[in-house]
Design an enzyme around this catalytic site. Structure first.
Site, short mmCIF file in Angstrom:
data_model
loop_
_atom_site.label_atom_id
_atom_site.label_comp_id
_atom_site.label_asym_id
_atom_site.label_seq_id
_atom_site.Cartn_x
_atom_site.Cartn_y
_atom_site.Cartn_z
N ASP A 1 -5.95 35.16 85.37
CA ASP A 1 -7.38 34.85 85.18
C ASP A 1 -7.53 33.65 84.25
O ASP A 1 -8.59 33.38 83.73
CB ASP A 1 -8.16 36.06 84.66
N LEU B 1 -3.16 38.05 82.18
CA LEU B 1 -4.53 38.55 82.19
C LEU B 1 -5.05 38.66 80.77
O LEU B 1 -4.36 39.21 79.90
CB LEU B 1 -4.61 39.94 82.85
N HIS B 2 -6.25 38.12 80.53
CA HIS B 2 -6.79 38.22 79.18
C HIS B 2 -8.31 38.25 79.13
O HIS B 2 -8.89 38.55 78.09
CB HIS B 2 -6.31 37.05 78.32
N ARG B 3 -9.00 37.94 80.23
CA ARG B 3 -10.46 37.83 80.19
C ARG B 3 -11.09 39.21 80.03
O ARG B 3 -10.63 40.19 80.62
CB ARG B 3 -10.99 37.12 81.43
#
Length: 378
Positions: free
Chosen positions: A289, A212-214
């Site tokens: 994501d 997850l990074h967005r």
């Protein structure tokens, strides 16, 4: 033919590697250099963390960049402006026949803008992808890049259709396939040899692989905390392997969420490309994501849940193993995946590891940049 190949962020490195390797193979077959490519690799420095960039150059056997613009982090405007100023100097110093950009990061758009204003033809690899969500910075980058590029190299039929709807002439659109799969196919033996899941103490098919990074998922405390709570709950029944992106790590520290612990919740540092492939292939399912991981899980037919309201890669849903999820449906979607088959979908057409060869063939058929410039002028 002189080419400037631009890489700015981690996904870009995966996409330029097969192009560079294909050029080496092509040049080895040329007689006295006739018909050869002369690539100049420009790393904008948009990703500067060792685990987010340098390790990819080593693992993918990419040569050290000929030029590193070293722009670093900053706001979207600051980063884009810094790339443009420094890339313009490169193009003016030794103008290329083509600039090749890949993907949809700020560097992609910035270098396209520079080249377009200098009347240098641009080829965009992975053109035509759309999420139809302009709140995503990447969507703005895609739209601007495709509006200006001379050669739009698409991965799938839906990308072709998107460009046609936007009024792009048919002679600028070339479907070549998925460049990321070239790299995956070439690196699969090394990835499997890594046995990353074994080193982490998790069994094949008995863990969830999470990335997850967005901003929409990690920049708000309420959202990030809800996702982490669900992962902790899941880890009581199924081990979770969670390499933490630097942006996510920063948010966890700011929000005081860094201390969340569970015996089977493996929160680890970012992993290299080979380890990531190994973890994706052997996972029971993927939660992400990331655009790239949607494609990689589709190739492996590993069930994938994408924590986003949309995807610019719909082929991973219509043909592959991917489905969209949200905070409100995540628990139910995870349960459905765990009650479903361990392999899903099919590998889409032209995901065959030969996209780079097709791209070089098209460039060889269009060696004269003046054709593109004349078209733009009219």
């Amino acid at each position: 033919m002189k080419l400037i190949v631009v890489a700015g962020a981690r996904p870009n490195f995966i996409k330029v590697a097969p192009l560079l390797h294909a050029m080496v193979r092509h040049n080895a077959e040329c007689v006295a250099g006739n018909g050869a490519f002369r690539p100049l690799l420009v790393h904008t420095g948009q990703h500067y963390d060792v685990m987010m960039s340098e390790i990819f150059f080593r693992e993918l056997n990419i040569p050290n960049p000929d030029i590193n613009l070293e722009v670093g982090s900053g706001s979207h405007a600051q980063q884009t402006a810094a790339v443009m100023v420094r890339f313009e100097e490169v193009c003016r110093r030794d103008p290329p026949d083509w600039v090749i950009v890949v993907g949809d990061v700020n560097s992609t758009m910035a270098c396209t803008l520079v080249a377009a204003k200098l009347w240098i033809p641009v080829a965009h690899v992975e053109a035509g992808l759309r999420s139809f969500d302009r709140s995503m910075p990447e969507e703005i980058n895609r739209l601007v890049t495709d509006a200006l590029a001379d050669l739009l190299l698409t991965p799938s039929a839906d990308a072709d259709d998107n460009l046609r709807r936007e009024g792009v002439p048919e002679d600028r659109i070339c479907r070549v396939g998925n460049i990321m799969i070239d790299t995956l196919v070439a690196n699969l033996p090394q990835a499997r040899a890594r046995q990353a899941h074994v080193r982490l103490g998790v069994a094949p098919g008995r863990y969830a692989y999470v990335t997850l990074h967005r901003p929409s998922n990690v920049d708000r405390r309420e959202t990030l905390e809800a996702v982490l709570d669900e992962l902790l709950r899941l880890s009581r029944d199924l081990p979770v392997v969670f390499p933490v992106h630097p942006r996510t790590q920063k948010s966890m520290e700011i929000f005081g969420l860094n201390g969340l612990r569970s015996p089977h919740f493996h929160k680890i540092a970012p992993v290299g490309y080979h380890d990531s492939l190994c973890l994706a292939e052997n996972a029971r399912f993927v939660l992400t994501d990331s655009g790239g991981l949607q494609e990689e899980s589709t190739y492996f037919r590993t069930p994938c849940l994408t924590l986003r309201p949309n995807t610019e890669r719909p082929v991973t849903i219509t043909e592959g193993s991917n489905r969209l999820t949200s905070l409100s449906t995540l628990a139910g979607d995870i349960e459905a995946v765990l009650n479903g088959p361990e392999r899903l979908g099919r590998v889409p057409d032209l995901w065959d590891g030969r996209t780079a060869e097709r791209i070089l063939g098209i460039l060889l058929e269009n060696p004269n940049p003046h054709v593109s410039l004349a078209r733009r002028d009219h």
